[in-house]
Design an enzyme around this catalytic site. Sequence first.
Site, PDB file in Angstrom:
ATOM      1  N   ASN A  10       0.874  -1.169   0.000  1.00  0.00           N
ATOM      2  CA  ASN A  10       0.000   0.000   0.000  1.00  0.00           C
ATOM      3  C   ASN A  10       0.909   1.217   0.000  1.00  0.00           C
ATOM      4  O   ASN A  10       1.513   1.549   1.017  1.00  0.00           O
ATOM      5  CB  ASN A  10      -0.885  -0.035   1.253  1.00  0.00           C
ATOM      6  CG  ASN A  10      -1.879   1.099   1.277  1.00  0.00           C
ATOM      7  OD1 ASN A  10      -1.913   1.929   0.357  1.00  0.00           O
ATOM      8  ND2 ASN A  10      -2.679   1.158   2.321  1.00  0.00           N
ATOM      9  N   ARG A  87      -2.711  -2.375  -3.169  1.00  0.00           N
ATOM     10  CA  ARG A  87      -3.958  -1.716  -2.799  1.00  0.00           C
ATOM     11  C   ARG A  87      -4.040  -0.389  -3.555  1.00  0.00           C
ATOM     12  O   ARG A  87      -3.161   0.465  -3.424  1.00  0.00           O
ATOM     13  CB  ARG A  87      -3.983  -1.465  -1.300  1.00  0.00           C
ATOM     14  CG  ARG A  87      -5.240  -0.787  -0.898  1.00  0.00           C
ATOM     15  CD  ARG A  87      -5.316  -0.552   0.569  1.00  0.00           C
ATOM     16  NE  ARG A  87      -6.549   0.184   0.830  1.00  0.00           N
ATOM     17  CZ  ARG A  87      -6.874   0.671   2.005  1.00  0.00           C
ATOM     18  NH1 ARG A  87      -6.066   0.500   3.018  1.00  0.00           N
ATOM     19  NH2 ARG A  87      -7.986   1.331   2.165  1.00  0.00           N
ATOM     20  N   HIS A 176     -13.095   1.809   1.102  1.00  0.00           N
ATOM     21  CA  HIS A 176     -12.998   0.776   2.155  1.00  0.00           C
ATOM     22  C   HIS A 176     -13.641  -0.531   1.710  1.00  0.00           C
ATOM     23  O   HIS A 176     -14.062  -1.347   2.536  1.00  0.00           O
ATOM     24  CB  HIS A 176     -13.707   1.206   3.466  1.00  0.00           C
ATOM     25  CG  HIS A 176     -13.054   2.343   4.188  1.00  0.00           C
ATOM     26  ND1 HIS A 176     -13.776   3.298   4.855  1.00  0.00           N
ATOM     27  CD2 HIS A 176     -11.753   2.661   4.370  1.00  0.00           C
ATOM     28  CE1 HIS A 176     -12.954   4.164   5.420  1.00  0.00           C
ATOM     29  NE2 HIS A 176     -11.713   3.793   5.124  1.00  0.00           N
ATOM     30  N   HIS A 204     -17.105   0.637   9.107  1.00  0.00           N
ATOM     31  CA  HIS A 204     -15.643   0.644   9.222  1.00  0.00           C
ATOM     32  C   HIS A 204     -15.257   1.980   9.842  1.00  0.00           C
ATOM     33  O   HIS A 204     -15.407   3.037   9.219  1.00  0.00           O
ATOM     34  CB  HIS A 204     -14.999   0.468   7.836  1.00  0.00           C
ATOM     35  CG  HIS A 204     -13.507   0.574   7.890  1.00  0.00           C
ATOM     36  ND1 HIS A 204     -12.686  -0.514   7.824  1.00  0.00           N
ATOM     37  CD2 HIS A 204     -12.700   1.642   8.029  1.00  0.00           C
ATOM     38  CE1 HIS A 204     -11.429  -0.121   7.933  1.00  0.00           C
ATOM     39  NE2 HIS A 204     -11.422   1.195   8.050  1.00  0.00           N
ATOM     40  N   LEU A 205     -14.754   1.936  11.074  1.00  0.00           N
ATOM     41  CA  LEU A 205     -14.473   3.172  11.823  1.00  0.00           C
ATOM     42  C   LEU A 205     -13.006   3.233  12.204  1.00  0.00           C
ATOM     43  O   LEU A 205     -12.591   2.711  13.241  1.00  0.00           O
ATOM     44  CB  LEU A 205     -15.353   3.213  13.084  1.00  0.00           C
ATOM     45  CG  LEU A 205     -16.854   2.948  12.868  1.00  0.00           C
ATOM     46  CD1 LEU A 205     -17.573   2.872  14.207  1.00  0.00           C
ATOM     47  CD2 LEU A 205     -17.469   4.016  11.973  1.00  0.00           C
ATOM     48  N   ARG A 237     -11.772  14.591   9.007  1.00  0.00           N
ATOM     49  CA  ARG A 237     -12.643  14.917   7.864  1.00  0.00           C
ATOM     50  C   ARG A 237     -14.056  15.204   8.346  1.00  0.00           C
ATOM     51  O   ARG A 237     -14.570  14.510   9.217  1.00  0.00           O
ATOM     52  CB  ARG A 237     -12.694  13.740   6.880  1.00  0.00           C
ATOM     53  CG  ARG A 237     -11.444  13.611   6.025  1.00  0.00           C
ATOM     54  CD  ARG A 237     -11.502  12.379   5.150  1.00  0.00           C
ATOM     55  NE  ARG A 237     -10.466  11.443   5.516  1.00  0.00           N
ATOM     56  CZ  ARG A 237     -10.418  10.179   5.097  1.00  0.00           C
ATOM     57  NH1 ARG A 237     -11.342   9.700   4.299  1.00  0.00           N
ATOM     58  NH2 ARG A 237      -9.433   9.386   5.485  1.00  0.00           N
ATOM     59  N   GLU A 382      -7.563  -6.299   6.042  1.00  0.00           N
ATOM     60  CA  GLU A 382      -7.553  -5.968   4.615  1.00  0.00           C
ATOM     61  C   GLU A 382      -6.452  -6.720   3.870  1.00  0.00           C
ATOM     62  O   GLU A 382      -6.630  -7.125   2.725  1.00  0.00           O
ATOM     63  CB  GLU A 382      -7.422  -4.444   4.444  1.00  0.00           C
ATOM     64  CG  GLU A 382      -8.719  -3.745   4.823  1.00  0.00           C
ATOM     65  CD  GLU A 382      -8.572  -2.269   5.080  1.00  0.00           C
ATOM     66  OE1 GLU A 382      -7.999  -1.901   6.126  1.00  0.00           O
ATOM     67  OE2 GLU A 382      -9.024  -1.476   4.251  1.00  0.00           O
TER      68      GLU A 382
HETATM   69  P1  ADP Z   1      -6.601   3.631  10.107  1.00  0.00           P
HETATM   70  O1  ADP Z   1      -7.848   4.109   9.447  1.00  0.00           O
HETATM   71  O2  ADP Z   1      -5.481   4.620  10.024  1.00  0.00           O
HETATM   72  O3  ADP Z   1      -6.222   2.200   9.779  1.00  0.00           O
HETATM   73  P2  ADP Z   1      -7.387   2.511  12.674  1.00  0.00           P
HETATM   74  O4  ADP Z   1      -8.345   1.531  12.079  1.00  0.00           O
HETATM   75  O5  ADP Z   1      -6.169   1.998  13.342  1.00  0.00           O
HETATM   76  O6  ADP Z   1      -6.972   3.652  11.662  1.00  0.00           O
HETATM   77  O7  ADP Z   1      -8.231   3.363  13.741  1.00  0.00           O
HETATM   78  C1  ADP Z   1      -7.682   4.457  14.408  1.00  0.00           C
HETATM   79  C2  ADP Z   1      -8.717   4.973  15.388  1.00  0.00           C
HETATM   80  O8  ADP Z   1      -9.049   3.920  16.309  1.00  0.00           O
HETATM   81  C3  ADP Z   1      -8.224   6.147  16.207  1.00  0.00           C
HETATM   82  O9  ADP Z   1      -9.240   7.133  16.311  1.00  0.00           O
HETATM   83  C4  ADP Z   1      -8.008   5.506  17.575  1.00  0.00           C
HETATM   84  O10 ADP Z   1      -8.180   6.418  18.609  1.00  0.00           O
HETATM   85  C5  ADP Z   1      -9.130   4.485  17.582  1.00  0.00           C
HETATM   86  N1  ADP Z   1      -8.916   3.501  18.659  1.00  0.00           N
HETATM   87  C6  ADP Z   1      -7.951   2.570  18.778  1.00  0.00           C
HETATM   88  N2  ADP Z   1      -8.068   1.920  19.977  1.00  0.00           N
HETATM   89  C7  ADP Z   1      -9.134   2.481  20.617  1.00  0.00           C
HETATM   90  C8  ADP Z   1      -9.775   2.258  21.889  1.00  0.00           C
HETATM   91  N3  ADP Z   1      -9.333   1.355  22.740  1.00  0.00           N
HETATM   92  N4  ADP Z   1     -10.856   3.026  22.194  1.00  0.00           N
HETATM   93  C9  ADP Z   1     -11.298   3.972  21.340  1.00  0.00           C
HETATM   94  N5  ADP Z   1     -10.742   4.215  20.128  1.00  0.00           N
HETATM   95  C10 ADP Z   1      -9.683   3.484  19.788  1.00  0.00           C
END
Ligand code: ADP
Length: 407
Positions: A10, A87, A176, A204-205, A237, A382
Amino acid sequence: MSDRLVLVINCGSSSLKFALLGEHHSSPLLSGLAERLGTPEGILNWKAGDIREQVPIADGRHSSAMTSLLPLIERFAPQPLTAVGHRIVHGGEHFTGARIIDDDVIAAISQSAPLAPLHNPAQLTGINEARQVFADIPHIAIFDTAFHQTMPPHAYRYALPEELYSEHGVRRYGFHGTSHRYVSTQASLLMGMEPGHGAWLTAHLGNGCSTCAILDGRSLDTSMGMTPLEGLVMGTRSGDVDPNLHSHLARNLGWDLERIDHMLNRESGLLGLSGGLSNDMRTLVAARADGHPGATLAVDVFCYRLARSLAGLAVALPRIDGVVFTGGIGENSPLVRELTVRHLALFGLAIDPAANATPPGNPARQIQAGNSPAILVIPTDEERQITDECLALLDFNANQPVEQETD
Ligand code: ADP
């Protein structure tokens, strides 16, 4: 059993993320991230099992980062690579699935570059460098947009003049896709259904956030649009805003497009709502617990807008077999899951507090209460999805009948 190996790449404008996956290995044999490329501080961090190391990329070049993977792969790959999977963020309308990279595919990725100016050019660089370093094996492109090419026109068209779509490709594409596809397949397996079947709402968050309505493995609608800015509140965003905001800011505050673009993509979302406190959900959840008003508002807006998006996407489905939470926030934040599902009581959705509170790091699990439709927490993967799609494409091609010459 032979274990085919895929190197997943990626490539970003200043980074190169990679993972080496075996067909029958559950976790990567080797993975890492080269960062700060384009600067003299280029650095490659990698890990394989318990071993973690750093390699400086002194000239900061993508080509040097790619070349530095060679000795690592020789060291940790038990056999030669089968393929390299790339990717790619935007495939426009050209691609509905994985494709072996050839000149036509490269031309189509270039054509889609105006739709993803920050991503596609960097990913083309990655393809070019990787094809030189890993010559003589297939390189395969996997597009974030491809999964959503099954959306019907009533979901993907904007209410804009027709020629903007037909001549300039202005429509909703969604992103995504690799993650939404992966977690919906895992959801069907977790619920004992035929793989890929079921009616799912997936969320997906991560730093970027999107939702998707999926019926029997087909995306029917999603929250992101022509670009990954549309839809949910994200780390930095804005997600949806009134489209007239642009002209309002230009006319009344004298902002130019660059400034508006930067504000919507980099200064908004959780960061903006929290008054600049943080774009990181962990920080906001902690600050909210201490009564920080900006953090409280940011989390509340994030969850309400997420619930509203899921409720809206429900109209694409004939029923709801389950809601899936994934990505760093979806997998790890009981609070976000709880606040979101509270807004969805109309759908009979309810969370079991004890199951929801299960510490992070657990495998895929169900967290619904009583008679609620399933609510699932499923870690996304992924790289695994890209590996599986690469190998499926190679198998499909190998099984095609050889064309007979007729004359
Ligand atoms: P990316 O989209 O860069 O792959 P990730 O899927 O790793 O990102 O998600 C990052 C988000 O996940 C950040 O907002 C981080 O704060 C949140 N996150 C990770 N662990 C926790 C947790 N234990 N509680 C709340 N949010 C979390």
